[in-house]
Design a protein around this motif. Structure first.
Motif: not given
Length: 183
Positions: A156-174
């Motif tokens: 719902a927020g757009g695929l570019e935001r989804k891509r950014w959120l997933l990359a952001h979380e992967k980088a900051g997980a843990g």
């Protein structure tokens, strides 16, 4: 039929690395909605669908909620885990939304995995519809759901935001990283 009073919530507007976000909280500080400013009409429609008449008053969300969102955007992918969320919706939708919060930051699940997680493996299409009706984006991480083959599907927020959120979380997980300053 007795007319009920409209629900009154606080609407806060915060800056983020992926655009201004809208944060709706109730009097107890629970998050009722979280969306991007360019999807404000959709957010208001979901609030009306869940609660009937809704009055949004401009104000600040509780500092604990604002701090968690700042920490999330600052790189702490787990910072949103403790935020209280209260939603309307059906029992089925709420079960899907609760399951979304169990997907670890930095990971993704398919719609089929999500359906299995709620004990309804054949309800993939209904799970997808519930995922799309989530009023508390990012905090209830519907962006962590992908297609069966791992491809990014609608968000719902757009695929570019989804891509950014997933990359952001992967980088900051843990990890706990620096704070992000909210506008």
């Amino acid at each position: 039929m007795k007319k009920t009073q409209p629900e009154t919530f606080t609407l806060d507007r915060l800056g983020s690395p992926v655009g201004e976000v809208l944060l709706v909280t109730d009097a107890e500080g629970a998050v009722r909605a979280f969306d991007f400013v360019d999807y404000e009409a959709r957010m208001r429609k979901l609030l009306t669908r869940h609660y009937g008449e809704v009055v949004l008053t401009s104000g600040r969300a509780p500092e604990t909620v604002r701090a968690a969102i700042a920490a999330y955007f600052g790189g702490d992918a787990k910072a949103l885990d403790g935020i209280a969320v209260r939603t309307g919706g059906t029992d089925f939708q709420r079960s899907v939304w609760a399951a979304l919060r169990t997907i670890p930051a930095g990971e993704t699940w398919s719609y089929g995995q999500l359906a299995s997680a709620i004990g309804k493996p054949s309800a993939v299409r209904a799970v997808g519809l519930a995922n799309g009706a989530n009023p508390v984006g990012v905090i209830v991480p519907c962006h962590r759901v992908v297609g069966a083959n791992g491809t990014l599907t609608g968000y719902a927020g757009g695929l570019e935001r989804k891509r950014w959120l997933l990359a952001h979380e992967k980088a900051g997980a843990g990890t706990e990283q620096g704070a992000f300053a909210l506008d």
